[in-house]
Motif scaffolding. Structure first.
Motif, PDB file in Angstrom:
ATOM      1  N   LYS A  80       0.817  -1.210   0.000  1.00  0.00           N
ATOM      2  CA  LYS A  80       0.000   0.000   0.000  1.00  0.00           C
ATOM      3  C   LYS A  80       0.857   1.269   0.000  1.00  0.00           C
ATOM      4  CE  LYS A  80      -4.201  -1.926   2.049  1.00  0.00           C
ATOM      5  NZ  LYS A  80      -3.732  -3.311   2.325  1.00  0.00           N
ATOM      6  N   ASP A  81       2.138   1.133   0.324  1.00  0.00           N
ATOM      7  CA  ASP A  81       3.032   2.297   0.294  1.00  0.00           C
ATOM      8  C   ASP A  81       3.054   2.965  -1.079  1.00  0.00           C
ATOM      9  OD1 ASP A  81       3.930   2.321   2.953  1.00  0.00           O
ATOM     10  OD2 ASP A  81       5.454   0.801   2.551  1.00  0.00           O
ATOM     11  N   VAL A  82       3.035   2.175  -2.141  1.00  0.00           N
ATOM     12  CA  VAL A  82       3.153   2.753  -3.490  1.00  0.00           C
ATOM     13  C   VAL A  82       1.990   3.708  -3.758  1.00  0.00           C
ATOM     14  CG1 VAL A  82       3.166   2.266  -5.975  1.00  0.00           C
ATOM     15  CG2 VAL A  82       4.435   0.775  -4.401  1.00  0.00           C
ATOM     16  N   GLY A  83       0.763   3.220  -3.579  1.00  0.00           N
ATOM     17  CA  GLY A  83      -0.409   4.050  -3.849  1.00  0.00           C
ATOM     18  C   GLY A  83      -0.501   5.237  -2.910  1.00  0.00           C
ATOM     19  N   ALA A  84      -0.191   5.004  -1.635  1.00  0.00           N
ATOM     20  CA  ALA A  84      -0.308   6.085  -0.649  1.00  0.00           C
ATOM     21  C   ALA A  84       0.708   7.185  -0.938  1.00  0.00           C
ATOM     22  CB  ALA A  84      -0.116   5.537   0.765  1.00  0.00           C
ATOM     23  N   ARG A  85       1.929   6.800  -1.289  1.00  0.00           N
ATOM     24  CA  ARG A  85       2.961   7.799  -1.577  1.00  0.00           C
ATOM     25  C   ARG A  85       2.614   8.596  -2.834  1.00  0.00           C
ATOM     26  NH1 ARG A  85       7.548   7.332   1.062  1.00  0.00           N
ATOM     27  NH2 ARG A  85       8.915   8.048  -0.604  1.00  0.00           N
ATOM     28  N   PHE A  86       2.061   7.897  -3.822  1.00  0.00           N
ATOM     29  CA  PHE A  86       1.682   8.584  -5.055  1.00  0.00           C
ATOM     30  C   PHE A  86       0.584   9.606  -4.775  1.00  0.00           C
ATOM     31  CE2 PHE A  86      -0.135   9.418  -9.120  1.00  0.00           C
ATOM     32  CZ  PHE A  86       0.881   9.227 -10.042  1.00  0.00           C
ATOM     33  N   MET A  87      -0.423   9.166  -4.036  1.00  0.00           N
ATOM     34  CA  MET A  87      -1.544  10.058  -3.748  1.00  0.00           C
ATOM     35  C   MET A  87      -1.090  11.297  -2.974  1.00  0.00           C
ATOM     36  SD  MET A  87      -5.153   9.470  -1.930  1.00  0.00           S
ATOM     37  CE  MET A  87      -6.180  10.928  -1.694  1.00  0.00           C
ATOM     38  N   ALA A  88      -0.195  11.089  -2.001  1.00  0.00           N
ATOM     39  CA  ALA A  88       0.280  12.214  -1.192  1.00  0.00           C
ATOM     40  C   ALA A  88       0.893  13.291  -2.080  1.00  0.00           C
ATOM     41  CB  ALA A  88       1.303  11.722  -0.164  1.00  0.00           C
ATOM     42  N   ARG A  89       1.760  12.868  -3.012  1.00  0.00           N
ATOM     43  CA  ARG A  89       2.442  13.846  -3.866  1.00  0.00           C
ATOM     44  C   ARG A  89       1.498  14.455  -4.890  1.00  0.00           C
ATOM     45  NH1 ARG A  89       6.817  15.441  -1.078  1.00  0.00           N
ATOM     46  NH2 ARG A  89       7.531  13.602   0.041  1.00  0.00           N
TER      47      ARG A  89
ATOM     48  N   LEU B  26      -8.639  13.026   6.300  1.00  0.00           N
ATOM     49  CA  LEU B  26      -9.184  12.204   7.383  1.00  0.00           C
ATOM     50  C   LEU B  26      -9.163  10.740   6.967  1.00  0.00           C
ATOM     51  CD1 LEU B  26     -12.403  14.220   8.417  1.00  0.00           C
ATOM     52  CD2 LEU B  26     -10.029  14.531   9.177  1.00  0.00           C
ATOM     53  N   VAL B  27      -8.607   9.900   7.817  1.00  0.00           N
ATOM     54  CA  VAL B  27      -8.540   8.469   7.507  1.00  0.00           C
ATOM     55  C   VAL B  27      -8.991   7.652   8.706  1.00  0.00           C
ATOM     56  CG1 VAL B  27      -7.077   6.619   6.601  1.00  0.00           C
ATOM     57  CG2 VAL B  27      -6.371   8.983   6.305  1.00  0.00           C
ATOM     58  N   ALA B  28      -9.992   6.787   8.488  1.00  0.00           N
ATOM     59  CA  ALA B  28     -10.342   5.801   9.510  1.00  0.00           C
ATOM     60  C   ALA B  28      -9.606   4.523   9.147  1.00  0.00           C
ATOM     61  CB  ALA B  28     -11.855   5.552   9.499  1.00  0.00           C
ATOM     62  N   THR B  29      -8.983   3.882  10.126  1.00  0.00           N
ATOM     63  CA  THR B  29      -8.198   2.700   9.785  1.00  0.00           C
ATOM     64  C   THR B  29      -8.372   1.599  10.820  1.00  0.00           C
ATOM     65  OG1 THR B  29      -5.992   1.895   9.206  1.00  0.00           O
ATOM     66  CG2 THR B  29      -6.111   3.477  10.996  1.00  0.00           C
ATOM     67  N   SER B  30      -8.263   0.357  10.348  1.00  0.00           N
ATOM     68  CA  SER B  30      -8.193  -0.762  11.281  1.00  0.00           C
ATOM     69  C   SER B  30      -6.757  -1.265  11.328  1.00  0.00           C
ATOM     70  CB  SER B  30      -9.160  -1.871  10.853  1.00  0.00           C
ATOM     71  OG  SER B  30      -8.886  -2.240   9.529  1.00  0.00           O
ATOM     72  N   GLY B  31      -5.840  -0.542  10.672  1.00  0.00           N
ATOM     73  CA  GLY B  31      -4.434  -0.955  10.754  1.00  0.00           C
ATOM     74  C   GLY B  31      -3.584  -0.517   9.588  1.00  0.00           C
ATOM     75  N   ASP B  32      -3.575  -1.313   8.523  1.00  0.00           N
ATOM     76  CA  ASP B  32      -2.602  -1.125   7.449  1.00  0.00           C
ATOM     77  C   ASP B  32      -2.761   0.162   6.646  1.00  0.00           C
ATOM     78  OD1 ASP B  32      -0.763  -3.021   7.729  1.00  0.00           O
ATOM     79  OD2 ASP B  32      -1.380  -4.244   6.010  1.00  0.00           O
ATOM     80  N   THR B  33      -4.016   0.557   6.370  1.00  0.00           N
ATOM     81  CA  THR B  33      -4.223   1.761   5.579  1.00  0.00           C
ATOM     82  C   THR B  33      -3.659   2.971   6.300  1.00  0.00           C
ATOM     83  OG1 THR B  33      -6.171   0.855   4.524  1.00  0.00           O
ATOM     84  CG2 THR B  33      -5.985   3.238   4.549  1.00  0.00           C
ATOM     85  N   GLY B  34      -3.896   3.029   7.614  1.00  0.00           N
ATOM     86  CA  GLY B  34      -3.414   4.157   8.399  1.00  0.00           C
ATOM     87  C   GLY B  34      -1.912   4.312   8.312  1.00  0.00           C
ATOM     88  N   SER B  35      -1.194   3.215   8.415  1.00  0.00           N
ATOM     89  CA  SER B  35       0.263   3.347   8.407  1.00  0.00           C
ATOM     90  C   SER B  35       0.774   3.733   7.024  1.00  0.00           C
ATOM     91  CB  SER B  35       0.935   2.064   8.906  1.00  0.00           C
ATOM     92  OG  SER B  35       0.502   0.946   8.190  1.00  0.00           O
ATOM     93  N   ALA B  36       0.195   3.174   5.978  1.00  0.00           N
ATOM     94  CA  ALA B  36       0.645   3.525   4.622  1.00  0.00           C
ATOM     95  C   ALA B  36       0.359   4.998   4.325  1.00  0.00           C
ATOM     96  CB  ALA B  36      -0.029   2.628   3.577  1.00  0.00           C
ATOM     97  N   VAL B  37      -0.851   5.454   4.669  1.00  0.00           N
ATOM     98  CA  VAL B  37      -1.219   6.846   4.384  1.00  0.00           C
ATOM     99  C   VAL B  37      -0.372   7.796   5.228  1.00  0.00           C
ATOM    100  CG1 VAL B  37      -3.072   8.553   4.579  1.00  0.00           C
ATOM    101  CG2 VAL B  37      -3.550   6.298   3.609  1.00  0.00           C
ATOM    102  N   ALA B  38      -0.249   7.502   6.525  1.00  0.00           N
ATOM    103  CA  ALA B  38       0.511   8.386   7.413  1.00  0.00           C
ATOM    104  C   ALA B  38       1.948   8.535   6.910  1.00  0.00           C
ATOM    105  CB  ALA B  38       0.507   7.835   8.838  1.00  0.00           C
ATOM    106  N   ASN B  39       2.573   7.433   6.565  1.00  0.00           N
ATOM    107  CA  ASN B  39       3.963   7.501   6.114  1.00  0.00           C
ATOM    108  C   ASN B  39       4.080   8.097   4.720  1.00  0.00           C
ATOM    109  OD1 ASN B  39       5.994   6.084   8.117  1.00  0.00           O
ATOM    110  ND2 ASN B  39       4.029   5.046   8.281  1.00  0.00           N
ATOM    111  N   GLY B  40       3.058   7.878   3.885  1.00  0.00           N
ATOM    112  CA  GLY B  40       3.068   8.461   2.550  1.00  0.00           C
ATOM    113  C   GLY B  40       2.990   9.981   2.600  1.00  0.00           C
ATOM    114  N   PHE B  41       2.227  10.501   3.556  1.00  0.00           N
ATOM    115  CA  PHE B  41       2.015  11.955   3.655  1.00  0.00           C
ATOM    116  C   PHE B  41       3.002  12.631   4.597  1.00  0.00           C
ATOM    117  CE2 PHE B  41      -1.826  13.206   1.349  1.00  0.00           C
ATOM    118  CZ  PHE B  41      -2.396  11.987   1.049  1.00  0.00           C
ATOM    119  N   LEU B  42       3.833  11.872   5.248  1.00  0.00           N
ATOM    120  CA  LEU B  42       4.744  12.445   6.235  1.00  0.00           C
ATOM    121  C   LEU B  42       5.629  13.521   5.601  1.00  0.00           C
ATOM    122  CD1 LEU B  42       5.800  12.256   9.177  1.00  0.00           C
ATOM    123  CD2 LEU B  42       7.482  10.597   8.358  1.00  0.00           C
ATOM    124  N   GLY B  43       5.536  14.730   6.137  1.00  0.00           N
ATOM    125  CA  GLY B  43       6.389  15.814   5.644  1.00  0.00           C
ATOM    126  C   GLY B  43       5.911  16.466   4.353  1.00  0.00           C
ATOM    127  N   VAL B  44       4.752  16.045   3.809  1.00  0.00           N
ATOM    128  CA  VAL B  44       4.242  16.666   2.579  1.00  0.00           C
ATOM    129  C   VAL B  44       3.638  18.025   2.936  1.00  0.00           C
ATOM    130  CG1 VAL B  44       2.529  16.463   0.730  1.00  0.00           C
ATOM    131  CG2 VAL B  44       3.865  14.464   1.420  1.00  0.00           C
TER     132      VAL B  44
END
Ligand SMILES: *Cc1c(COP(=O)(O)O)cnc(C)c1O
Length: 435
Positions: free
Chosen positions: A107-116, A132-150
């Motif tokens: 999920k890192d690939v899609g999340a990082r692309f979307m962030a940029r 805003l993201v509701a997560t049960s686990g994996d989506t939250g971490s991919a999105v959070a790390n994808g958007f980190l520092g954007v």
């Protein structure tokens, strides 16, 4: 390029609108209005192209109308700035490892692309936007790390207190900077409800720009086509046909492959591997789609009883089960089968799989049993260390934890307590406005 709703091909939106909305106003999913095939010569020469060139060309087929070359190149290369190695397992079976990104899952690939891409579309906004993201686990971490520092974007992750694994929690509660984690006294459904209510609350939306980063978002879905082409490149010239197997839950990853085929991906057959949540395998067998509540398994990122991207697959094939079956087979596996595959492949071939990858392995193996001349690739969607408890119990051996996962463990958890009452979440959002 315009995008339409799966519920109504006449309802069209720009890329920017589709990305910001996530879901069409009529609750349909966005689809590109057309597919621009890649050059035949390019496809023939995939093995000699660079990863960068392939990533850009695929991205350009989708987004080239809307985003200039240099900017699209930069967005794209940032999304795949980690290795995507193809590893030989045995005989004609290979795996494409999609877990070398920051959170060790595809999920890192899609999340990082979307962030940029969001950063690009909001570069001349005069106010911040809030994801805003509701997560049960994996989506939250991919999105959070994808958007980190954007820049210009703040992310707010809502997750059910005590209900995500400790490593997942560490991956989105230790980041700080532009990422906030809200620990909700409630279930994942409560988190989703809070997010939905916020999107429907006019008094909030008039004063603050909110958007979502769901896995159904086009900006996460389409870039996933890139690594299918990279897999073909890494395989080099093959004499016969290529088949690819994708461990599937919401079927976004697989849908990106099917879309890849529309623009020229030289894959003859796709195989979807599921756990016992088998609505799609059942559909291909019976022609009937029967969504139902999900069942818990050891491959929990695939515990989905009503895959959100299924309507996209239907649309791609004119709602014909027969047509879908020309490109796709699907198999489901019980936990015992997944465990046994992890044990066998580790013991006999020295390759350690996570439970999701294990489904992918079984799917491609079962397909190749009946099509022995094909060359099979399955996707390994998560690093086995993310599921260390399960994997260690099966193999009896300690899993080596990669350093980037270890780093999360040493971080300090920082969360904001939240109730499941909307009034409280609204107060939190209002606090953002005054800041
Ligand atoms: C999300 C996820 C899947 C399922 O992907 P879909 O695109 O929802 O089908 C499979 N494996 C892992 C490890 C995941 O995190």
């Amino acid at each position: 390029m315009l995008y339409h709703s799966t519920n109504n091909p006449g309802l069209k939106f720009s890329l920017k609108e589709a990305v910001f909305k996530g879901l069409a106003p009529d609750k349909g999913l966005f689809m590109p209005e057309r597919f621009v095939p890649l050059d035949q010569e390019f496809i023939k020469n995939l093995p000699s192209c660079s990863v960068e060139e392939i990533a850009y060309q695929v991205s350009n087929a989708f987004f080239g109308d809307d985003i200039g070359k240099n900017e699209l190149m930069s967005i794209t290369l940032n999304a795949v700035n980690f290795p995507l190695p193809l590893v030989h397992i045995h005989d004609n079976i290979y795996t494409l490892e999609l877990f070398h990104g920051p959170t060790l899952a595809f999920k890192d690939v899609g999340a990082r692309f979307m962030a940029r891409m969001l950063e690009y579309f909001t570069r001349d906004f005069d106010r911040e936007i809030h994801v805003l993201v509701a997560t049960s686990g994996d989506t939250g971490s991919a999105v959070a790390n994808g958007f980190l520092g954007v820049s210009g974007i703040k992310v707010h992750i809502l997750y059910p207190k005590g209900m995500v694994s400790s490593i997942q929690e560490k991956q989105f509660t230790t980041l700080d900077r532009n990422i906030s984690a809200l620990e909700v006294e409630g279930t994942f459904d409560d988190c989703q409800k809070l997010v939905k209510e916020a999107f429907n609350d006019k008094s909030i939306n008039n004063r603050i720009t909110l958007t979502s980063a769901n896995s159904i978002n086009l900006a996460r879905l389409l870039p996933q086509s890139i690594y299918y082409f990279i897999a073909v490149k890494e395989l080099g010239k093959v004499p016969g046909e290529i088949s690819m197997c994708v461990p599937s839950g919401n079927f976004g990853n697989l849908t990106a492959g099917l879309i890849g085929k529309r623009i020229g991906l030289p894959v003859q057959k796709f195989v979807a591997a599921t756990n016992i949540n088998d609505v799609v395998p059942e559909y291909l067998e019976t022609g009937k789609y029967r969504p139902r509540p999900s069942l818990q398994t050891i491959a929990n990122a695939m515990d989905v009883g009503d895959p959100s991207n299924f309507t996209r697959i239907l649309e791609l094939y004119g709602k014909s089960c027969e047509k879908i079956s020309e490109d796709l087979e699907a198999y489901s596996y019980r936990d015992e089968q997944l465990k046994s595959a992890i044990r066998t492949v580790s013991g006999e071939y020295g390759y350690l799989m996570d439970p999701h990858g294990a489904a992918g392995y079984l799917g491609i193996r079962d397909y190749l049993d009946r099509h022995p001349s094909s060359t099979g690739i399955f996707f390994e969607t998560a690093h086995p260390a993310k599921f260390a408890d399960i994997v260690e119990e099966i193999t009896g051996q300690a899993v080596e934890i990669p350093s980037r996962l270890q780093e999360f463990f040493s971080g300090t958890k920082n969360t904001i307590p939240m109730t499941r009452v909307y009034k409280d979440f609204k107060a939190y959002l209002e606090g953002l406005i005054n800041n």
